[in-house]
Design an enzyme around this catalytic site. Structure first.
Site, short mmCIF file in Angstrom:
data_model
loop_
_atom_site.label_atom_id
_atom_site.label_comp_id
_atom_site.label_asym_id
_atom_site.label_seq_id
_atom_site.Cartn_x
_atom_site.Cartn_y
_atom_site.Cartn_z
N PHE A 117 0.83 -0.91 -0.23
CA PHE A 117 -0.12 -0.04 0.52
C PHE A 117 0.75 1.94 -0.24
O PHE A 117 1.70 1.28 0.77
CB PHE A 117 -1.30 0.13 1.25
CG PHE A 117 -1.07 1.86 1.29
CD1 PHE A 117 -2.31 1.84 0.69
CD2 PHE A 117 -1.27 1.37 2.80
CE1 PHE A 117 -3.59 2.97 0.87
CE2 PHE A 117 -2.26 3.31 3.13
CZ PHE A 117 -2.96 4.28 2.40
N HIS A 136 14.53 13.04 -0.71
CA HIS A 136 13.93 13.45 -1.56
C HIS A 136 12.82 12.99 -1.41
O HIS A 136 12.43 11.84 -1.56
CB HIS A 136 15.13 12.83 -2.98
CG HIS A 136 14.34 13.26 -4.12
ND1 HIS A 136 13.95 12.86 -5.61
CD2 HIS A 136 12.90 14.58 -4.37
CE1 HIS A 136 13.56 13.77 -6.26
NE2 HIS A 136 12.84 14.16 -5.69
N VAL A 137 11.79 13.83 -0.77
CA VAL A 137 10.45 13.36 -0.87
C VAL A 137 9.27 13.26 -2.12
O VAL A 137 9.86 14.53 -3.09
CB VAL A 137 10.47 13.84 0.44
CG1 VAL A 137 8.97 13.50 1.25
CG2 VAL A 137 10.66 14.05 1.57
N LEU A 138 8.72 12.50 -2.36
CA LEU A 138 8.22 12.30 -3.18
C LEU A 138 6.48 12.88 -3.23
O LEU A 138 6.47 12.35 -2.13
CB LEU A 138 8.33 10.80 -3.72
CG LEU A 138 9.44 9.82 -4.47
CD1 LEU A 138 9.00 8.87 -4.49
CD2 LEU A 138 9.72 11.00 -5.76
N TRP A 146 7.40 5.97 -8.64
CA TRP A 146 7.95 5.12 -7.86
C TRP A 146 7.98 3.80 -8.15
O TRP A 146 8.93 2.73 -8.26
CB TRP A 146 8.39 6.15 -7.00
CG TRP A 146 10.44 5.56 -6.71
CD1 TRP A 146 11.24 6.08 -7.19
CD2 TRP A 146 10.40 4.60 -5.59
NE1 TRP A 146 12.33 5.45 -5.63
CE2 TRP A 146 12.01 4.64 -5.33
CE3 TRP A 146 10.00 3.36 -4.59
CZ2 TRP A 146 12.61 3.64 -4.37
CZ3 TRP A 146 10.58 2.50 -4.38
CH2 TRP A 146 11.82 2.44 -3.75
N ASP A 219 -2.67 -1.37 7.46
CA ASP A 219 -3.44 -1.60 5.89
C ASP A 219 -4.87 -0.86 6.03
O ASP A 219 -5.22 -1.52 6.80
CB ASP A 219 -2.69 -2.86 4.91
CG ASP A 219 -3.63 -2.55 3.18
OD1 ASP A 219 -4.15 -1.36 3.12
OD2 ASP A 219 -3.45 -3.87 3.00
#
EC number: 2.3.1.48
Length: 369
Positions: A117, A136-138, A146, A219
């Site tokens: 998840f 580097h935060v997506l 990614w 989850d």
């Protein structure tokens, strides 16, 4: 298996891979009160990657198993931001998963379902790492891409690029892997998918939700399924996915994704006897694993000095705790890797050889409406 790691890392870079795994425990409620839950056991795996005396990447997976059926839930994957440019976190994630799956194959796995998840957060495994300025935060869209990139490399890795030439190769190949992505509330998922081998759906679409859908830690499905179980609901799987869109993390305004990759294998004596990194990992008691894992979550990674100190303390304390265990092998606890990939190899990499590809996906900003 060390070659897999070496070919994924730029030449000259040196990494150390640590792998801890817990002993198996009973898991009587993976599918709630359904008969499908019977005889399932689970164990946890923690991978940590160190470069220049500091952790740069980590991944935790929980493996549920019964007979020759295995379900791999990717619980967490995170970076600290201190890795060099020649090391792709996406490729490190890929290598961790191949190492784990090949280890299951050596146990005789015929069916492996990988699931996760994906929800965008600043940090997952390394406290304060979001504050160090180098991480580097997506964003939500970038994180989905990614993971698509990572699982696509896995799908290709376990698919023969050419038709087998003889019956023995046929036995040693996988059946065609199937990849699924479901993004609640997003109608056009196709733009995220790389090819026709990906399915815009969930792997499980029929039956009663409380009996057919597995329940994993942290989850959103699990919390919803538990509510339905208490209500003795007969909600179908199809209705469950539809209504999940309006609940909890799925309705926060950010894109989240449910990924599934299904793998089937033929077994051969040659593969099972093969001496590779599928044998990696130090087996430790489940209670000790949880203590060790919780300790990691208490160490700060907000600066390089903090991260180096946290890495040193964690590794020192962990080694002291596990080195006297029966059957402890240091080479299974730590694997030193030297990168072999050339810059041109990485740049012009062919997907038929996913082990050498190393791409970091950049986040894309969502269009403001």
């Amino acid at each position: 298996m060390p070659d897999l790691w070496s070919e994924s890392i730029l030449e000259g870079r040196k990494l150390s891979i640590y792998h801890l795994k817990s002993t198996l425990e009973k898991c009587p409620f993976l599918f709630g009160q359904s008969k499908k839950s019977k005889d399932f056991q689970f164990g946890s795996h923690l991978f940590l990657v160190e470069e220049q005396n500091v952790f740069i990447f980590g991944m935790e997976c929980i493996v549920y198993e019964k007979n020759k059926e295995f379900i791999v839930f990717v619980s967490k994957a995170d970076s600290t931001g201190f890795g060099s440019k020649g090391v792709s976190c996406n490729s490190l994630a890929f290598c961790c998963l191949v190492t784990l799956i090949d280890g299951l194959r050596k146990q005789g796995a015929e069916n492996v379902t990988l699931t996760l998840f994906a929800i965008a957060q600043g940090q997952y495994l390394f406290p304060e790492s979001v504050d160090n300025g180098q991480k580097h935060v997506l964003n939500d869209s970038g994180l989905l891409r990614w993971w698509v990139n990572c699982l696509e490399k896995l799908r290709k890795y376990y698919t023969d690029s050419e038709a087998p030439n003889d019956s023995e190769k046929q036995k040693n190949s996988t059946l065609l892997p199937k990849a699924y992505l479901f993004v609640p509330g997003l109608e056009n998922i196709r733009s995220y998918l790389p090819n026709r081998h990906w399915i815009e759906s969930n792997a499980i679409t029929t039956g009663k939700a409380v009996e057919e859908l597995p329940r994993f830690p942290d989850d959103p499905k699990c919390r919803y399924l538990c509510e339905l179980q208490d209500e003795k609901s007969d909600m179908s799987v199809e209705e469950f996915w539809d209504t999940l869109t309006y609940r909890q993390e799925c309705s926060s305004g950010k894109l989240v994704g449910f990924f599934t990759l299904q793998l089937q294998f033929y077994q051969t004596r040659e593969f099972i006897a093969k001496d590779n990194f599928g044998d990696s990992g130090v087996m430790i008691p489940a209670k000790l694993y949880r203590v060790t894992y919780d300790t990691l979550l208490k160490h700060p990674f907000g600066s390089l000095s903090d991260a180096q100190s946290s890495t040193e303390k964690f590794l020192s304390n962990t080694l002291s705790a596990v080195q006297n265990l029966k059957d402890f092998h240091y080479k299974r606890y730590k694997l030193d890797i030297c990168g072999l990939a050339k810059r041109d190899d990485r740049k012009n990499h062919n997907h038929s050889k996913p082990a050498t590809q190393a791409n970091i996906l950049q986040p894309r900003k969502k269009v403001k409406k």
